[in-house]
Write a protein that holds these residues in place. Structure first.
Motif, PDB file in Angstrom:
ATOM      1  N   TRP A  58       0.864  -1.176   0.000  1.00  0.00           N
ATOM      2  CA  TRP A  58       0.000   0.000   0.000  1.00  0.00           C
ATOM      3  C   TRP A  58       0.901   1.226   0.000  1.00  0.00           C
ATOM      4  CZ3 TRP A  58      -3.902   1.519   4.465  1.00  0.00           C
ATOM      5  CH2 TRP A  58      -4.654   2.630   4.050  1.00  0.00           C
ATOM      6  N   LEU A  59       0.956   1.893  -1.149  1.00  0.00           N
ATOM      7  CA  LEU A  59       1.808   3.054  -1.329  1.00  0.00           C
ATOM      8  C   LEU A  59       0.985   4.330  -1.281  1.00  0.00           C
ATOM      9  CD1 LEU A  59       4.569   4.375  -2.297  1.00  0.00           C
ATOM     10  CD2 LEU A  59       3.615   4.164  -4.617  1.00  0.00           C
ATOM     11  N   ILE A  60       1.430   5.300  -0.496  1.00  0.00           N
ATOM     12  CA  ILE A  60       0.926   6.680  -0.534  1.00  0.00           C
ATOM     13  C   ILE A  60       2.148   7.582  -0.536  1.00  0.00           C
ATOM     14  CG2 ILE A  60      -0.350   8.486   0.655  1.00  0.00           C
ATOM     15  CD1 ILE A  60      -2.144   6.398   1.868  1.00  0.00           C
ATOM     16  N   ALA A  61       2.323   8.360  -1.627  1.00  0.00           N
ATOM     17  CA  ALA A  61       3.515   9.194  -1.756  1.00  0.00           C
ATOM     18  C   ALA A  61       3.278  10.262  -2.808  1.00  0.00           C
ATOM     19  CB  ALA A  61       4.711   8.328  -2.147  1.00  0.00           C
ATOM     20  N   PRO A  62       4.121  11.297  -2.812  1.00  0.00           N
ATOM     21  CA  PRO A  62       4.023  12.282  -3.888  1.00  0.00           C
ATOM     22  C   PRO A  62       4.305  11.651  -5.250  1.00  0.00           C
ATOM     23  CG  PRO A  62       5.315  13.154  -2.063  1.00  0.00           C
ATOM     24  CD  PRO A  62       5.108  11.698  -1.787  1.00  0.00           C
ATOM     25  N   ALA A  63       3.692  12.208  -6.280  1.00  0.00           N
ATOM     26  CA  ALA A  63       3.978  11.749  -7.637  1.00  0.00           C
ATOM     27  C   ALA A  63       5.410  12.072  -8.029  1.00  0.00           C
ATOM     28  CB  ALA A  63       2.996  12.391  -8.616  1.00  0.00           C
ATOM     29  N   ASP A  64       5.974  13.131  -7.469  1.00  0.00           N
ATOM     30  CA  ASP A  64       7.373  13.482  -7.676  1.00  0.00           C
ATOM     31  C   ASP A  64       8.240  12.289  -7.255  1.00  0.00           C
ATOM     32  OD1 ASP A  64      10.010  14.391  -7.421  1.00  0.00           O
ATOM     33  OD2 ASP A  64       9.396  16.389  -6.806  1.00  0.00           O
ATOM     34  N   PRO A  65       9.075  11.741  -8.140  1.00  0.00           N
ATOM     35  CA  PRO A  65       9.833  10.534  -7.806  1.00  0.00           C
ATOM     36  C   PRO A  65      10.963  10.749  -6.813  1.00  0.00           C
ATOM     37  CG  PRO A  65      10.495  11.360  -9.962  1.00  0.00           C
ATOM     38  CD  PRO A  65       9.327  12.198  -9.524  1.00  0.00           C
ATOM     39  N   PRO A  67      11.148  13.141  -3.761  1.00  0.00           N
ATOM     40  CA  PRO A  67      10.883  14.173  -2.744  1.00  0.00           C
ATOM     41  C   PRO A  67      11.923  14.108  -1.628  1.00  0.00           C
ATOM     42  CG  PRO A  67       9.477  12.280  -2.378  1.00  0.00           C
ATOM     43  CD  PRO A  67      10.231  12.007  -3.650  1.00  0.00           C
ATOM     44  N   THR A  68      12.022  15.176  -0.878  1.00  0.00           N
ATOM     45  CA  THR A  68      12.798  15.149   0.366  1.00  0.00           C
ATOM     46  C   THR A  68      11.939  14.501   1.442  1.00  0.00           C
ATOM     47  OG1 THR A  68      13.982  17.161  -0.250  1.00  0.00           O
ATOM     48  CG2 THR A  68      13.975  16.563   2.090  1.00  0.00           C
ATOM     49  N   VAL A  69      12.507  13.559   2.182  1.00  0.00           N
ATOM     50  CA  VAL A  69      11.734  12.799   3.160  1.00  0.00           C
ATOM     51  C   VAL A  69      12.354  12.965   4.543  1.00  0.00           C
ATOM     52  CG1 VAL A  69      10.849  10.529   3.816  1.00  0.00           C
ATOM     53  CG2 VAL A  69      11.151  11.095   1.386  1.00  0.00           C
ATOM     54  N   GLU A  81       5.179   9.610  11.602  1.00  0.00           N
ATOM     55  CA  GLU A  81       4.914  10.777  10.763  1.00  0.00           C
ATOM     56  C   GLU A  81       6.002  10.885   9.704  1.00  0.00           C
ATOM     57  OE1 GLU A  81       2.612  13.707  13.922  1.00  0.00           O
ATOM     58  OE2 GLU A  81       4.759  14.015  13.559  1.00  0.00           O
ATOM     59  N   THR A  82       5.596  10.874   8.430  1.00  0.00           N
ATOM     60  CA  THR A  82       6.535  11.009   7.316  1.00  0.00           C
ATOM     61  C   THR A  82       6.200  12.289   6.555  1.00  0.00           C
ATOM     62  OG1 THR A  82       6.682   8.597   7.120  1.00  0.00           O
ATOM     63  CG2 THR A  82       7.496   9.909   5.271  1.00  0.00           C
ATOM     64  N   ARG A  83       7.145  13.187   6.486  1.00  0.00           N
ATOM     65  CA  ARG A  83       6.934  14.472   5.812  1.00  0.00           C
ATOM     66  C   ARG A  83       7.652  14.446   4.463  1.00  0.00           C
ATOM     67  NH1 ARG A  83       7.473  17.121   9.749  1.00  0.00           N
ATOM     68  NH2 ARG A  83       5.389  17.970  10.090  1.00  0.00           N
ATOM     69  N   PHE A  84       6.862  14.583   3.400  1.00  0.00           N
ATOM     70  CA  PHE A  84       7.396  14.653   2.041  1.00  0.00           C
ATOM     71  C   PHE A  84       7.385  16.106   1.579  1.00  0.00           C
ATOM     72  CE2 PHE A  84       5.322  10.448   2.327  1.00  0.00           C
ATOM     73  CZ  PHE A  84       6.345   9.613   1.898  1.00  0.00           C
ATOM     74  N   ARG A  85       8.509  16.562   1.032  1.00  0.00           N
ATOM     75  CA  ARG A  85       8.581  17.924   0.494  1.00  0.00           C
ATOM     76  C   ARG A  85       8.976  17.856  -0.981  1.00  0.00           C
ATOM     77  NH1 ARG A  85       8.587  22.878   2.471  1.00  0.00           N
ATOM     78  NH2 ARG A  85       8.614  22.097   4.624  1.00  0.00           N
ATOM     79  N   THR A  86       8.191  18.530  -1.804  1.00  0.00           N
ATOM     80  CA  THR A  86       8.475  18.623  -3.230  1.00  0.00           C
ATOM     81  C   THR A  86       8.641  20.085  -3.615  1.00  0.00           C
ATOM     82  OG1 THR A  86       6.190  18.849  -3.986  1.00  0.00           O
ATOM     83  CG2 THR A  86       6.965  16.602  -3.543  1.00  0.00           C
ATOM     84  N   ALA A  87       8.901  20.324  -4.878  1.00  0.00           N
ATOM     85  CA  ALA A  87       9.069  21.703  -5.339  1.00  0.00           C
ATOM     86  C   ALA A  87       7.802  22.528  -5.179  1.00  0.00           C
ATOM     87  CB  ALA A  87       9.522  21.711  -6.803  1.00  0.00           C
ATOM     88  N   SER A  88       6.640  21.856  -5.136  1.00  0.00           N
ATOM     89  CA  SER A  88       5.370  22.574  -5.095  1.00  0.00           C
ATOM     90  C   SER A  88       4.753  22.657  -3.705  1.00  0.00           C
ATOM     91  CB  SER A  88       4.363  21.903  -6.037  1.00  0.00           C
ATOM     92  OG  SER A  88       4.120  20.571  -5.628  1.00  0.00           O
TER      93      SER A  88
END
Length: 612
Positions: A58-65, A67-69, A81-88
């Motif tokens: 079961w994957l939940i993640a940004p579409a950006d391949p 991201p900063t995690v 708690e997992t924080r994903f950061r992308t350009a947007s």
């Protein structure tokens, strides 16, 4: 075999969530790749960890391949708690398994339910997200019947059913459920996955946010019972939380790890099922819990131990199932290619049929240590101990498979004889203190005889060090336990030389091996990583010898290899700087707790256990 293209990550890239019935592993990439239901030792519905993504995840993640995690557990909890950061923008994914009361989490008809909750919250900007759900029951081998529902979908195959509730728009594609969606700052999307028996009524819905808060309160309340005594409080508490998460609440049994077949060498065959309860962990675990303030858990573990070994002493096993089950047949799963092509993948553990004499010493020491700490023994416990000793009197001299469960020929293992000495030593002390009935004079004579034999035949007299097998030359890190159980004092020259020989000859890049298979054949090909509990034992030896600088340096080195959320595996490859073996490993975390105490308390568990 070539390594398959897979989403599986390094072992250290996973984090544990659990509900004291079972557990799941969540990767840094947002994929849950391992989930056994409804118990730790049950078949999985997500098994990508030991195969490919098509074996269930079961994957939940940004579409950006890329991201900063950054991830963490909520303080003093098992809420990840997992924080994903992308350009947007940035998004927070909170993963947990509820332990909420009935009023918030309605229970199934059999009073057991297992849920995974994933809450997605937009923190900054706008983030394009992807979800991939691949249901596969029975270790990735069964594709279920998936049906769409107004609030998500259901999956059924034979006795198992899963119910996914989410507001995300789901699409079916090639036996996979997928979704692409966008989350904005301030928006929250909860998704819940509930397992239940397919013939039963489906579990009721609940407020995920409210259950999150209740689950957080549960873990923080449990953590407040921690009696912090060491300067490494946070590391110690994380290890205690891991032990609690590996406890099967209905019985008090503690599993060695929630996984099977994570390899001791990448691409090798040393892949074992650790989802069972080992007797030899008993006394170390008791001290870890008792000296940390968790008397209730220690008592439950002691009571599990008593129930498990009840019966004929000739049938006592080295390990049992979560409720004390004895049949743990080992078989292979050819449908799984193994973690990083490490096969075979095994379920069950044939070592449960081995003769391992050391467990009698561990059982006697566990009962004695529990009594010393005020956990009273029932008459039944005393009767069980009497029968075990009666059996051991005529069997302690037999060859056995030893603490490391060798798949080679049985031999006279020095450590096994030492633990037979422990059994009679604790029996004598139990008779003197607590009225254990038996032939104390004969036990004392056996204690002397075993001690003489170990010191005569278990030592390489040329080097003055203890050896793995009587009459042999090979070292074994299990011999570091000699001063820890009180067989000899830590300043005995043979003990000192043995610790120094281990540090010199069994240490690679700062971490201790169990033994060298080329010098001590164990019936299996290839070598393995450094076994982490052995490094903790060496630190304990140094601490008992007054070599605190060396002990602290080794302990700090062990702390430094924990992953980003404070977890340890069974083994470590110091050259590749990678975890090996099943994960997270209870024995490694027990070692961390006890060594922290040994370096912080006036009388830590090593000194306390040896003195008694």
């Amino acid at each position: 075999m070539a390594v398959p293209k897979t989403s599986v990550q390094r072992i250290e890239d996973y984090a544990l969530i659990g509900n004291c019935l079972t557990a799941a592993l969540v990767g840094r990439n947002g994929s849950i790749d391992w989930f056994s239901v409804p118990r730790f030792d049950s078949p999985t519905c997500f098994a990508a960890l030991l195969g490919e993504r098509t074996n269930g995840r079961w994957l939940i993640a940004p579409a950006d391949p890329s991201p900063t995690v950054v991830r963490r557990y909520r303080p003093e909890t098992l809420v990840l708690e997992t924080r994903f950061r992308t350009a947007s923008g940035a998004v927070l994914v909170t993963d947990f398994m509820p332990l909420a009361p009935d009023r918030l989490l309605p229970l199934s008809p059999d009073r057991r339910r297992v849920d995974l909750v994933r809450i997605i919250r937009g923190e900054e900007g706008t983030v394009r997200m992807t979800m991939e759900m691949i249901f596969r029951f029975d270790y990735g081998s069964i594709v279920p019947w998936v049906r769409r529902r107004p609030d998500g979908l259901s999956a059924v195959a034979g006795p198992d059913a899963l119910l996914l509730r989410t507001s995300v728009d789901l699409q079916g594609r090639d036996e996979t459920t997928v979704a692409d969606f966008t989350i904005h700052a301030g928006e929250t999307i909860p998704s819940t996955l509930s397992w239940y028996r397919s013939h039963q009524t489906e579990p009721a819905a609940y407020d995920a946010a409210a259950v999150l808060e209740e689950t957080t309160k549960f873990w923080q309340g449990w953590s407040r019972r921690h009696e912090a005594k060491s300067e490494w409080r946070d590391a110690e508490l994380r290890s205690l939380l891991t032990l609690k998460a590996l406890t099967y609440q209905p019985t008090g049994g503690i599993v060695a790890a929630p996984t099977t077949s994570l390899p001791e060498k990448l691409g090798g065959v040393r892949n074992w099922d650790y989802r069972f309860c080992w007797l030899r962990d008993a006394t170390f675990t008791l001290y870890a819990l008792l000296l940390s303030g968790y008397r209730e858990e220690a008592q439950a573990w002691r009571e599990w131990l008593l129930r498990a070994v009840a019966g004929s002493p000739s049938e006592v096993q080295v390990m049992y199932g979560l409720a004390g089950e004895r049949r743990l047949p080992e078989y292979e799963l050819p449908g799984l290619c193994g973690y990083m092509a490490s096969c075979p993948v095994r379920v069950g553990n044939a070592a449960h049929t081995q003769r391992q004499t050391d467990i009698f010493g561990e059982i006697m020491d566990a009962f004695y240590s529990a009594r010393l700490h005020g956990i009273d023994a029932e008459d039944d416990a005393l009767h069980v101990q009497e029968k075990l000793l009666e059996f051991l009197e005529s069997h302690w001299q037999l060859p056995d498979s030893g603490i490391w469960e060798s798949r080679g020929a049985e031999r006279r293992n020095t450590h096994s004889a030492v633990m037979a000495w422990v059994a009679f030593d604790r029996a004598i002390k139990s008779a003197e203190r607590y009225g254990l009935k038996g032939p104390v004079d004969r036990w004392a004579a056996l204690r002397r005889e075993i001690h003489r034999e170990v010191c005569a035949r278990g030592v390489d007299h040329e080097r003055g060090v203890f050896v793995q097998v009587f009459g042999d030359k090979a070292l074994d890190s299990a011999l570091l336990r000699i001063p820890l159980v009180g067989f000899l004092p830590p300043d005995d020259p043979r003990v000192v030389r043995t610790a120094e020989a281990v540090a010199r000859d069994l240490m690679e890049n700062g971490f201790v091996l169990r033994y060298r298979p080329d010098e001590a054949p164990d019936g299996l090909p290839h070598d393995e990583g450094a076994f982490l509990i052995c490094s903790f034992w060496l630190a304990d030896n140094f601490a008992l010898m007054g070599r605190e600088t060396e002990a602290r340096a080794l302990f700090e080195r062990l702390l430094a290899i924990r992953n980003d959320v404070g977890l340890l595996a069974e083994e470590y490859d110091p050259a590749a700087k990678r975890f090996l073996g099943n994960f997270p490993q209870a024995f490694s975390h027990v070692g961390l707790i006890n060594t922290a105490h040994n370096l912080s308390l006036q009388r830590g568990p090593a000194d306390h256990r040896a003195a008694h």
